[in-house]
Scaffold this active site. Structure first.
Site, PDB file in Angstrom:
ATOM      1  N   LYS A  48       0.806  -1.221   0.000  1.00 27.51           N
ATOM      2  CA  LYS A  48       0.000   0.000   0.000  1.00 27.51           C
ATOM      3  C   LYS A  48       0.841   1.274   0.000  1.00 27.51           C
ATOM      4  O   LYS A  48       0.338   2.353  -0.320  1.00 27.51           O
ATOM      5  CB  LYS A  48      -0.974  -0.009   1.174  1.00 27.51           C
ATOM      6  CG  LYS A  48      -2.003  -1.122   1.078  1.00 27.51           C
ATOM      7  CD  LYS A  48      -2.926  -0.960  -0.119  1.00 27.51           C
ATOM      8  CE  LYS A  48      -3.909  -2.103  -0.225  1.00 27.51           C
ATOM      9  NZ  LYS A  48      -4.816  -1.997  -1.368  1.00 27.51           N
TER      10      LYS A  48
HETATM   11  N1  PMP Z   1      -3.413  -8.286   1.328  1.00 22.63           N
HETATM   12  C1  PMP Z   1      -3.529  -7.345   2.257  1.00 22.63           C
HETATM   13  C2  PMP Z   1      -2.985  -7.599   3.615  1.00 22.63           C
HETATM   14  C3  PMP Z   1      -4.168  -6.132   1.965  1.00 22.63           C
HETATM   15  O1  PMP Z   1      -4.289  -5.189   2.914  1.00 22.63           O
HETATM   16  C4  PMP Z   1      -4.689  -5.945   0.662  1.00 22.63           C
HETATM   17  C5  PMP Z   1      -5.395  -4.667   0.342  1.00 22.63           C
HETATM   18  N2  PMP Z   1      -6.740  -4.585   0.713  1.00 22.63           N
HETATM   19  C6  PMP Z   1      -4.561  -6.966  -0.287  1.00 22.63           C
HETATM   20  C7  PMP Z   1      -3.901  -8.115   0.087  1.00 22.63           C
HETATM   21  C8  PMP Z   1      -5.140  -6.871  -1.676  1.00 22.63           C
HETATM   22  O2  PMP Z   1      -4.543  -5.874  -2.448  1.00 22.63           O
HETATM   23  P1  PMP Z   1      -5.431  -5.007  -3.439  1.00 22.63           P
HETATM   24  O3  PMP Z   1      -6.300  -4.111  -2.595  1.00 22.63           O
HETATM   25  O4  PMP Z   1      -4.461  -4.257  -4.259  1.00 22.63           O
HETATM   26  O5  PMP Z   1      -6.282  -5.936  -4.242  1.00 22.63           O
END
Ligand code: PMP
Length: 344
Positions: A48
């Site tokens: 993130k």
């Molecule tokens: N794993 C974790 C721990 C996350 O916080 C997120 C984000 N919500 C994701 C996977 C998935 O990533 P994305 O939001 O880019 O699909």
């Protein structure tokens, strides 16, 4: 003459360029070569960081943000941490509306990074004025010079991965990648990374990971939003109870659903066998790799890149707590901890 000091100017310069690490033990019985893109190496310990930096810098370029302004988002998780970190360096205030379900540890962590945290009741519907969605929206409307990140419906989330994660993987594998496997939450990671990779080689297979209790897989297969698919589950950050516009369903070849229990054991397995302390959704990715392998997805020539989104330290009171695992009933079938105690 002044001697040059080799140092980064600030922590943000360390975002991205995360390593690929070969998985040696956890996939040894499978055909193919497996590598993890370990996003915990970002300074905020998750993928993130990439979207927080990109979205804020785009807002600056567009003249929407200037120092002293405010960043607003609804998250208690990784995105909140990354936004708070970027805000410190760039001189913004950071307001996060979080659900009362969020652990005290998480709220304390965000406050430690200087974020102003509004704790909103968890058990109200999304359209209730007290819900964290509406609190964030209202704060955005009331706060002059504020940007609402809105990661589930923000194309810049996808763009961040198209511009960084995708090119990094292409370069690191010298174009040898045959499969990308990644979790889908907002869908930003898988959609943006896949877009870049498919532009280089349209034959690369894009494999999504979804949770039991989430609508994404069914929606991908049928185009229908099925309420019956939705029920509570434990894995955080994976799957969804709505359809995020940040997910490009057309670019994903297939979805696989994983359980809370198997993903938890898989996260612990990665840590113990590879020495890589990664989070719950990294376990979900490993579990999905095993299930895709059972379906014959890989062969000896496969070069599979798995995205491991964050660091294990965020889950000390969950997956990495034996007490929590017991409470969930996750040790009922294979009681590894008890066996170890008896052997000691
Ligand atoms: N794993 C974790 C721990 C996350 O916080 C997120 C984000 N919500 C994701 C996977 C998935 O990533 P994305 O939001 O880019 O699909």
């Amino acid at each position: 003459m002044k001697k040059k000091v080799n140092a980064y100017n600030n922590v943000l310069e360390l975002i991205g360029n995360t390593p690929l690490i070969k998985l040696n033990k956890v996939t040894e019985e499978l055909e193919g070569a497996f590598y993890a893109k370990v996003e915990a190496f970002n300074p905020g310990h998750s993928s993130k960081d990439r979207i927080a930096l990109h979205i804020i810098e785009e807002a600056e370029k567009r003249g929407v943000l200037s120092p002293g302004d405010t960043i607003i988002e609804t998250t208690s998780g990784n995105t909140g941490f990354s936004l708070a970190m970027v805000s410190i360096i760039k001189g913004y205030s950071c307001i996060l509306a979080v659900s009362s379900k969020s652990s005290k540890d998480k709220i304390d962590m965000l406050r430690s990074l200087g974020a102003k945290v509004y704790v909103c009741p968890a058990h109200v519907s999304a359209d209730d004025k007290r819900s964290y969605y509406n609190v964030a929206k209202r704060l955005h409307e009331e706060t002059k010079g504020s940007v609402y990140i809105n990661q589930y419906f923000n194309q810049l989330n996808v763009d961040a991965h198209y511009k960084s994660t995708g090119p990094e993987i292409w370069k690191q594998t010298n174009g040898a990648i045959t499969h990308l496997i990644a979790c889908s939450g907002t869908g930003g990671t898988i959609s943006g990374t896949a877009k870049y990779l498919k532009e280089q080689n349209p034959n690369i297979r894009i494999l999504g990971v979804d949770a039991f209790g989430s609508v994404l897989k069914k929606y991908h297969e049928t185009g229908e939003f099925d309420n019956d698919e939705i029920y509570p589950y434990r894995i955080e950050g994976l799957g969804k109870n709505l359809i995020p516009s940040a997910t490009d369903f057309d670019i994903i070849d297939k979805f696989m659903k994983v359980t809370d229990e198997e993903s938890a054991h898989a996260a612990r397995e990665i840590t113990r066998k590879e020495g890589l302390f990664v989070g719950y959704t990294s376990g979900a990715v490993l579990q999905a790799i095993k299930q895709y392998a059972d379906e014959g997805e890989f062969d000896v020539n496969s070069v599979v890149i798995a995205i491991f989104p964050d660091h294990g330290s965020r889950y000390m009171s969950k997956v990495f707590s034996d007490d929590w695992m017991h409470e969930q009933g996750f040790f009922d079938s294979i009681n590894q901890e008890e066996v170890q105690k008896i052997e000691m």
